[in-house]
Motif scaffolding. Structure first.
Motif, PDB file in Angstrom:
ATOM      1  N   GLU A   6       0.862  -1.182   0.000  1.00 47.78           N
ATOM      2  CA  GLU A   6       0.000   0.000   0.000  1.00 47.78           C
ATOM      3  C   GLU A   6       0.894   1.227   0.000  1.00 47.78           C
ATOM      4  O   GLU A   6       1.970   1.238   0.610  1.00 47.78           O
ATOM      5  CB  GLU A   6      -0.937   0.010   1.208  1.00 47.78           C
ATOM      6  CG  GLU A   6      -0.252   0.100   2.557  1.00 47.78           C
ATOM      7  CD  GLU A   6      -1.240   0.246   3.712  1.00 47.78           C
ATOM      8  OE1 GLU A   6      -2.452   0.305   3.459  1.00 47.78           O
ATOM      9  OE2 GLU A   6      -0.786   0.317   4.872  1.00 47.78           O
ATOM     10  N   LYS A  13      -9.367   2.350   6.906  1.00 45.59           N
ATOM     11  CA  LYS A  13      -9.108   0.957   6.557  1.00 45.59           C
ATOM     12  C   LYS A  13      -8.108   0.302   7.507  1.00 45.59           C
ATOM     13  O   LYS A  13      -7.567  -0.768   7.222  1.00 45.59           O
ATOM     14  CB  LYS A  13      -8.582   0.871   5.123  1.00 45.59           C
ATOM     15  CG  LYS A  13      -9.559   1.387   4.071  1.00 45.59           C
ATOM     16  CD  LYS A  13      -8.963   1.297   2.687  1.00 45.59           C
ATOM     17  CE  LYS A  13      -9.943   1.821   1.627  1.00 45.59           C
ATOM     18  NZ  LYS A  13      -9.343   1.783   0.274  1.00 45.59           N
ATOM     19  N   GLN A  14      -7.888   0.936   8.622  1.00 47.28           N
ATOM     20  CA  GLN A  14      -6.849   0.505   9.554  1.00 47.28           C
ATOM     21  C   GLN A  14      -6.983  -0.961   9.973  1.00 47.28           C
ATOM     22  O   GLN A  14      -6.033  -1.739   9.879  1.00 47.28           O
ATOM     23  CB  GLN A  14      -6.891   1.405  10.792  1.00 47.28           C
ATOM     24  CG  GLN A  14      -5.937   1.025  11.907  1.00 47.28           C
ATOM     25  CD  GLN A  14      -6.168   1.871  13.144  1.00 47.28           C
ATOM     26  OE1 GLN A  14      -7.066   2.690  13.193  1.00 47.28           O
ATOM     27  NE2 GLN A  14      -5.343   1.669  14.151  1.00 47.28           N
ATOM     28  N   HIS A  16      -8.771  -3.428   8.652  1.00 49.40           N
ATOM     29  CA  HIS A  16      -8.646  -4.310   7.502  1.00 49.40           C
ATOM     30  C   HIS A  16      -7.178  -4.543   7.175  1.00 49.40           C
ATOM     31  O   HIS A  16      -6.734  -5.693   6.985  1.00 49.40           O
ATOM     32  CB  HIS A  16      -9.375  -3.693   6.302  1.00 49.40           C
ATOM     33  CG  HIS A  16      -9.039  -4.332   4.996  1.00 49.40           C
ATOM     34  ND1 HIS A  16      -8.828  -3.597   3.843  1.00 49.40           N
ATOM     35  CD2 HIS A  16      -8.862  -5.626   4.640  1.00 49.40           C
ATOM     36  CE1 HIS A  16      -8.543  -4.420   2.859  1.00 49.40           C
ATOM     37  NE2 HIS A  16      -8.559  -5.653   3.302  1.00 49.40           N
ATOM     38  N   LYS A  17      -6.390  -3.489   7.130  1.00 50.82           N
ATOM     39  CA  LYS A  17      -4.979  -3.610   6.780  1.00 50.82           C
ATOM     40  C   LYS A  17      -4.186  -4.314   7.881  1.00 50.82           C
ATOM     41  O   LYS A  17      -3.217  -5.028   7.599  1.00 50.82           O
ATOM     42  CB  LYS A  17      -4.395  -2.221   6.486  1.00 50.82           C
ATOM     43  CG  LYS A  17      -5.006  -1.552   5.253  1.00 50.82           C
ATOM     44  CD  LYS A  17      -4.837  -2.415   4.012  1.00 50.82           C
ATOM     45  CE  LYS A  17      -5.480  -1.835   2.766  1.00 50.82           C
ATOM     46  NZ  LYS A  17      -4.804  -0.655   2.264  1.00 50.82           N
ATOM     47  N   PHE A  21      -1.927  -7.577   6.706  1.00 50.17           N
ATOM     48  CA  PHE A  21      -0.478  -7.480   6.909  1.00 50.17           C
ATOM     49  C   PHE A  21      -0.020  -8.287   8.128  1.00 50.17           C
ATOM     50  O   PHE A  21       1.036  -8.023   8.703  1.00 50.17           O
ATOM     51  CB  PHE A  21      -0.049  -6.017   7.026  1.00 50.17           C
ATOM     52  CG  PHE A  21      -0.043  -5.280   5.710  1.00 50.17           C
ATOM     53  CD1 PHE A  21       0.836  -5.637   4.711  1.00 50.17           C
ATOM     54  CD2 PHE A  21      -0.935  -4.246   5.464  1.00 50.17           C
ATOM     55  CE1 PHE A  21       0.840  -4.975   3.486  1.00 50.17           C
ATOM     56  CE2 PHE A  21      -0.947  -3.570   4.251  1.00 50.17           C
ATOM     57  CZ  PHE A  21      -0.058  -3.937   3.254  1.00 50.17           C
TER      58      PHE A  21
END
Length: 720
Positions: A6, A13-14, A16-17, A21
């Motif tokens: 990204e 979107k914290q 989700h990421k 990751f």
């Protein structure tokens, strides 16, 4: 395509990421939260088998102390993406090596600029070792301060599981924290060492957050490099966790050697399971991502744990395991890493006592596996959850009471593993007992329906959980029939190849001639509603429910379960996932293409593909491939492939959809790759590639031999 990346940070979107990751090594996984923290993050590290009591959900994986904690101060200003200005940003996960890297160029509120590079990995070469490196390139002269900690003040969304024991600093400078779960009394030890050329170093004995402070002189353009190693162990591993954690820490001399070992082991890992899709970069990356997420959750040295529905990547389902493991995830391991598959099946063997106890408590014989299973194998499905429409109300959860197909799913995975590996010693010692005791359960649970002249299973839930309290669910009935026949075949095989074990199990499980004859009778007279054209009714009365055109409800962002309500969904033919197609996929040898086609055409338009179960699309893709509907198959496949990468259902923040990830592998290998393995161990390949794929290469291992298959759009393939 190996790099998931990204180039901008979006706080919306914290979570989700953080999920996508995630890094791990089969012992533990750590979500992709930032080292320095960020408001409302869901930072978590989950360790296999470390469960602790929790209200409503019975037990959950306890969020371990945070080993990532690393704060950077530039002339006293704390680095944070929540303040200052982000001048440049990039984060990337290298799936090939399991290394997560983040590079930020940041300007502080008072104008100081620095480039910061954070790199981390959970060592696959040494499961008790975690590694983090921070490189700071200041664009000013002054001072840089680092505060590296082990933060024991972690929780599970507000619930505290840890009780601190001791902390301190050892004679070699190692900082440690010992803590213990409050109810299950599992001890955890973390040992931390910092490497760097600091001008000064100090140990801060902060309660439950032992910290090392380092101060560096900052010169513009001159890198400051700090490495943080953490050793980790629990009382599940040894009676002295701190000693073990410290030993693994001492065995690691420097960053370069640890990273080299990491890359070497990952190269071997990918050697046996890599898939290459040429002509579709998105699919190529998505498949590797799916495999990676399962590999980092797969226990390599522990056969007392299972893989939860959200792996070790989030708080969803509290670390509980479902049929997701056996039916969706296990084939990847069975056909590429059988020693991992064996570990996972050992877990089911060790939890046989709990499965027997569940059956006995319900008035049945044999082994009825828990729908949601944790450390002991006891049922941990919550009885009540908040209602879809009114969170102040509770809705009854029936799967723990009514989903009996789980026992057949486990037995199916056992048989699949045995057929694929030819591991007779394991099957004789452990696998056969599972198959026999689950068959015993289905014979005991079967009901004679006199008015129909057949045996059935009433008041159940099939894989399609939009409909509960149904009778004679086709998937359940026919998997039970398969299980009963497999039990009889297993005993006959044992009589021939391991007569002593056969005699032992006959005594232990009370497998009398009358009982075995009953198994045969139930299997021969199982209820199933099949029309003249081969259309199988999903359960009794399904065809009488209100039909529904799902297109009438578009556009939507909710499942049909949410739209109709838990009770209302029972009145419609809208389904969460296609039971009947799943059945025909698993028991492929029993159905002709024409029989599958009529069921495919009927159930496909009634399935809630987008917002129903994440388990459905990959299986739908496989069946579509078998039917020759390649374009439609690709639509279902890419929906599954994007489940987490694009957060298709909006809930990826809860953790990886592990069953979908396993299904993606199956969709490529068994669907587009056309691999068909017969029960006798023979195999064939019928490739059906999407039109834009130039080539597909995959590997699988069958009875100790690894095969490499390369498929082409014209339906041809080569073996390497």
């Amino acid at each position: 395509m190996w790099i998931l990346s990204e180039d901008t940070f979006d706080p919306a979107k914290q979570h989700h990421k953080e999920t996508i990751f995630t890094i791990g090594n089969g012992y533990l996984s750590t979500r992709g939260a930032f080292e320095e923290g960020y408001p409302n993050d869901r930072r978590a590290t989950f360790i296999h088998g470390v469960f602790d009591d929790a209200p409503i959900v019975v037990t959950e994986l306890a969020n371990a102390p945070d080993w990532l904690a690393l704060h950077v101060l530039l002339d006293g200003e704390k680095f944070s993406l929540a303040t200052g200005t982000i001048l440049a940003y990039r984060r990337e996960l290298d799936l090939q090596s399991g290394v997560l890297r983040r590079e930020v160029r940041w300007q502080s509120p008072q104008g100081r600029v620095a480039r910061l590079i954070f790199t981390r990995f959970a060592s696959l070469a040494d499961e008790h070792l975690l590694a983090l490196r921070c490189e700071i390139i200041p664009e000013f002269d002054g001072q840089v301060e680092l505060r590296a900690a082990i933060n024991g003040q972690t929780d599970n969304e507000g619930l505290l599981h840890w009780q601190p024991l001791t902390q301190g600093q050892l004679t070699d400078g190692t900082v440690f924290l010992r803590t213990r779960t409050r109810k299950s009394r599992i001890e955890l030890a973390l040992a931390m060492r910092l490497l760097g050329n600091a001008a000064q170093t100090a140990f801060w004995d902060v309660e439950n957050v032992p910290t090392v402070q380092q101060v560096y002189v900052a010169r513009a353009g001159q890198p400051i490099v700090v490495t943080k190693f953490v050793g980790i162990a629990t009382s599940r591993d040894t009676a002295a966790p701190l000693e073990l954690a410290h030993r693994h820490l001492q065995a690691t001399p420097d960053w370069e050697s640890a990273l080299a070992a990491q890359r070497q082991v990952w190269a071997r890992e990918w050697e046996r399971c890599q898939i290459v899709i040429e002509g579709d970069d998105e699919a190529d990356l998505a498949v590797r991502f799916s495999i990676f997420q399962l590999l980092i959750a797969a226990p390599r040295r522990d056969n007392r744990v299972n893989i939860g529905a959200k792996t070790l990547s989030g708080f969803g389902y509290r670390g509980h395991a479902f049929w997701d493991t056996e039916i969706f995830m296990l084939p990847l391991f069975t056909y590429t890493a059988p020693e991992i598959a064996r570990n996972l099946l050992d877990y089911r063997y060790f939890t046989l006592p709990a499965a027997r106890a569940k059956a006995r408590a319900a008035g049945y014989e044999g082994a009825w596996y828990a729908w949601e299973s944790a450390d002991t194998g006891e049922e941990v499905t919550p009885t009540w959850v908040p209602d879809f429409h009114d969170k102040k109300k509770l809705a009854r959860v029936w799967t723990g009471d009514l989903a009996i197909h789980i026992s057949a799913d486990v037995a199916y995975a056992v048989q699949q593993f045995w057929q694929a590996t030819g591991d007779d010693p394991w099957y004789i010692e452990r696998g056969a007992e599972i198959v026999l005791d689950t068959a015993k359960f289905f014979a005991s649970r079967a009901e004679w329906l006199a008015e129909r002249g057949c045996y059935g299973y009433t008041d159940v839930i099939g894989p399609d959980e939009y409909h509960d309290h149904v009778n004679n669910n086709a998937y359940t009935n026919l998997l039970a029939q398969w299980n009963l026949r497999a039990g009889l075949e297993t005993l006959a095989w044992l009589d021939q190849h391991a007569p002593q074990k056969a005699a032992e199990l006959r005594r232990q499980l009370d497998l009398t001639p009358d009982r075995l004859q009953h198994w045969q009778t139930v299997a021969e007279k199982i209820c199933v509603n099949v029309g003249a054209n081969g259309l199988i009714e999903q359960f009794d009365g399904f065809f009488q429910l209100k039909d529904v055109n799902l297109a009438d409800y578009e556009p939507r962002t909710k499942s049909m379960h949410e739209i109709f309500g838990i009770e209302g969904a029972n009145e419609y033919q809208a389904i969460k996932q296609p039971d009947v197609l799943m059945l025909q996929f698993l028991l492929r040898e029993q159905y002709s293409d024409s029989q599958i086609r009529v069921n495919y055409d009927y159930y496909t338009p009634r399935t809630d593909h987008t917002y129903g179960s994440s388990l459905g699309p990959p299986i739908q893709a496989i069946v579509a491939c078998q039917m020759g509907d390649i374009a439609e198959a690709y639509e279902h496949f890419i929906r599954a492939a994007r489940a987490d990468l694009r957060d298709v259902r909006g809930n990826a923040g809860d953790g990886i959809h592990a069953a979908s990830a396993g299904g993606v592998w199956q969709a490529v290998v068994f669907g587009f790759g056309g691999l068909r393995i017969h029960p006798d161990g023979t195999w064939a390949v019928y490739p059906r590639l999407p039109s834009h794929w130039r080539r597909l290469t995959y590997r699988f291992t069958l009875r100790g031999t690894t095969h490499t298959i390369t498929c082409y759009p014209n339906g041809h393939y080569t073996m390497g």
